[in-house]
Scaffold this motif. Structure first.
Motif, PDB file in Angstrom:
ATOM      1  N   GLN A 173       0.843  -1.200   0.000  1.00  0.00           N
ATOM      2  CA  GLN A 173       0.000   0.000   0.000  1.00  0.00           C
ATOM      3  C   GLN A 173       0.883   1.257   0.000  1.00  0.00           C
ATOM      4  OE1 GLN A 173      -3.491  -0.328  -0.077  1.00  0.00           O
ATOM      5  NE2 GLN A 173      -3.099  -2.526  -0.238  1.00  0.00           N
ATOM      6  N   ASP A 175       1.134   3.932  -1.669  1.00  0.00           N
ATOM      7  CA  ASP A 175       0.593   5.292  -1.803  1.00  0.00           C
ATOM      8  C   ASP A 175       0.304   5.923  -0.443  1.00  0.00           C
ATOM      9  OD1 ASP A 175       0.720   5.223  -4.536  1.00  0.00           O
ATOM     10  OD2 ASP A 175      -1.315   4.474  -4.787  1.00  0.00           O
ATOM     11  N   THR A 226       8.565   3.089  -8.503  1.00  0.00           N
ATOM     12  CA  THR A 226       7.379   3.406  -7.715  1.00  0.00           C
ATOM     13  C   THR A 226       6.570   4.575  -8.259  1.00  0.00           C
ATOM     14  OG1 THR A 226       8.951   4.545  -6.227  1.00  0.00           O
ATOM     15  CG2 THR A 226       8.103   2.418  -5.519  1.00  0.00           C
ATOM     16  N   LEU A 228       6.201   7.746  -7.198  1.00  0.00           N
ATOM     17  CA  LEU A 228       5.472   8.447  -6.153  1.00  0.00           C
ATOM     18  C   LEU A 228       5.812   9.937  -6.180  1.00  0.00           C
ATOM     19  CD1 LEU A 228       6.038   5.881  -3.272  1.00  0.00           C
ATOM     20  CD2 LEU A 228       3.905   6.268  -4.507  1.00  0.00           C
ATOM     21  N   ASP A 229       4.791  10.780  -6.171  1.00  0.00           N
ATOM     22  CA  ASP A 229       5.011  12.227  -6.225  1.00  0.00           C
ATOM     23  C   ASP A 229       5.731  12.747  -4.985  1.00  0.00           C
ATOM     24  OD1 ASP A 229       3.729  12.308  -8.655  1.00  0.00           O
ATOM     25  OD2 ASP A 229       1.768  12.806  -7.792  1.00  0.00           O
ATOM     26  N   THR A 259       3.916  -4.082  -4.697  1.00  0.00           N
ATOM     27  CA  THR A 259       2.605  -3.560  -5.087  1.00  0.00           C
ATOM     28  C   THR A 259       1.598  -4.658  -5.408  1.00  0.00           C
ATOM     29  OG1 THR A 259       3.303  -3.367  -7.408  1.00  0.00           O
ATOM     30  CG2 THR A 259       3.587  -1.426  -6.006  1.00  0.00           C
TER      31      THR A 259
END
Length: 366
Positions: A173, A175, A226, A228-229, A259
């Motif tokens: 998880q 995010d 990944t 991810l921002d 993931t």
């Protein structure tokens, strides 16, 4: 009875599991425990001494006189400590192991042993220079079912190994994780490969004849990052790599993910010239495997099929602890079952996989 006196560095989740397993009474664990080895936790070190004290209360108990230290140096200097277990985050393995060796302590370092082969080679050279025991904590290698499967393969049960599929996935998880989480932080060598990859890689290293002594003839890797921002530099979310061994004419197809989950009875599939062995998830702690031998005639789908099931108490890390105890008792500086050259091969493979995938780790000063 030989008493192994342990110092624990990094009182987190994996250290908790390791200590809980070590201290399980032998009658509560699976058969195969070495009844000549006893384990005592005599020191715990943490950057937060209150965390070390809580670890002792929760996992060791206060009656045995286990000491709690602020930082790691106290554990390394403690005269009662025979061997140090390194349970810190990946990027701290090198420094903690080096400090323990320089203090004259034997070491069991969690996997991944280090983040690069360069670091691993430096620690191996130091341990040999100091004549100290050193081992990577690939605990799966010491489980009786894994040894049983290895003996079946080496004994020719399924013929020559042709292909090995092995996968380990965990939906972390990502995010919802903090950018400082060890799972996704580049500064902590996060991602799937170093955290989960040692378990799929274990199987070809065990079962393909030349894999434990030489690098693959070729390595082909693919990394999905990944994205991810919240993090500028991305780690590997999913990684697949194929290892070819030309001498054995064998191939390993390996994958790991943070993931997606691995399920079912085919976490590992070993294809031989006479049949297959399918191992139930998880590949790091198998409790079931099925052997299928090919039929000799077209009228039969299989010649023979057998499923073996064994339940494991705890996590199953106590067999590894017993191995460390035997090595220390017998004056061995390496485990024959988890030698340092195998660890170095693993790290060299991971270096190449990351190179092909464009995943660079922070440089650690040696």
């Amino acid at each position: 009875m030989f008493n192994v006196k342990w110092g624990i560095i990094g009182p987190g989740g994996i250290s908790s599991t390791f200590v809980d397993d070590l201290l399980l009474p032998s009658h509560q664990t699976h058969s195969g425990r070495d009844q000549t080895i006893k384990h005592s936790i005599v020191a715990v070190g943490s950057r937060d001494v209150l965390r070390a004290r809580k670890f002792v209360r929760d996992h060791v108990g206060t009656e045995g006189g286990c000491k709690s230290y602020a930082g790691y140096e106290g554990v390394f200097a403690d005269e009662n400590v025979d061997v140090v277990y390194i349970g810190t985050t990946h990027t701290h393995h090198y420094a903690a192991t080096k400090a323990a060796l320089l203090a004259g302590k034997h070491v069991l370092a969690e996997k991944p042993f280090t983040t690069t082969a360069r670091e691993a080679r430096a620690l191996i050279n130091l341990a040999r220079e100091k004549s100290l025991f050193l081992m990577e904590a690939v605990w799966t290698r010491f489980q009786p079912m894994v040894i049983e499967i290895e003996e079946l393969v080496r004994g020719g049960k399924i013929g020559d190994v042709r292909r090995i599929f092995a996968d380990l996935g965990w939906d972390a998880q990502i995010d919802g994780l903090s950018s400082t989480s060890r799972v996704i932080s580049p500064e902590l060598a996060g991602g799937a490969l170093l955290d989960l990859g040692p378990y799929p890689l274990l199987w070809p290293l065990l079962l393909i004849p030349e894999a434990s002594t030489s690098l693959p003839s070729s390595i082909s890797a693919s990394i999905q990052k990944t994205q991810l921002d919240s993090i500028a530099s991305q780690v590997d979310a999913q990684t697949s790599f194929v290892l070819n061994y030309d001498q054995s004419k064998a191939q390993a197809i390996l994958s790991c993910s943070i993931t997606s989950e691995t399920f079912g009875d085919s976490a590992v599939v070993i294809h031989g010239s006479k049949g297959t062995i399918s191992i139930q998830h998880p590949c790091f702690r198998p409790e079931s495997y099925t052997v299928k031998l090919f039929a000799e005639t077209e009228a039969e789908s299989t010649k023979e099929e057998e499923t073996v099931v064994t339940k494991i108490a705890g996590r199953g890390m106590y067999w590894m602890g017993d191995e460390v105890g035997r090595c220390l008792r017998d004056g061995k500086l390496e485990s024959e079952r988890m030698g340092l050259e195998v660890t170095l091969l693993q790290m060299e493979i991971f270096d190449e996989v990351r190179r092909q995938g464009g995943y660079e780790l922070p440089e650690i000063e040696l």
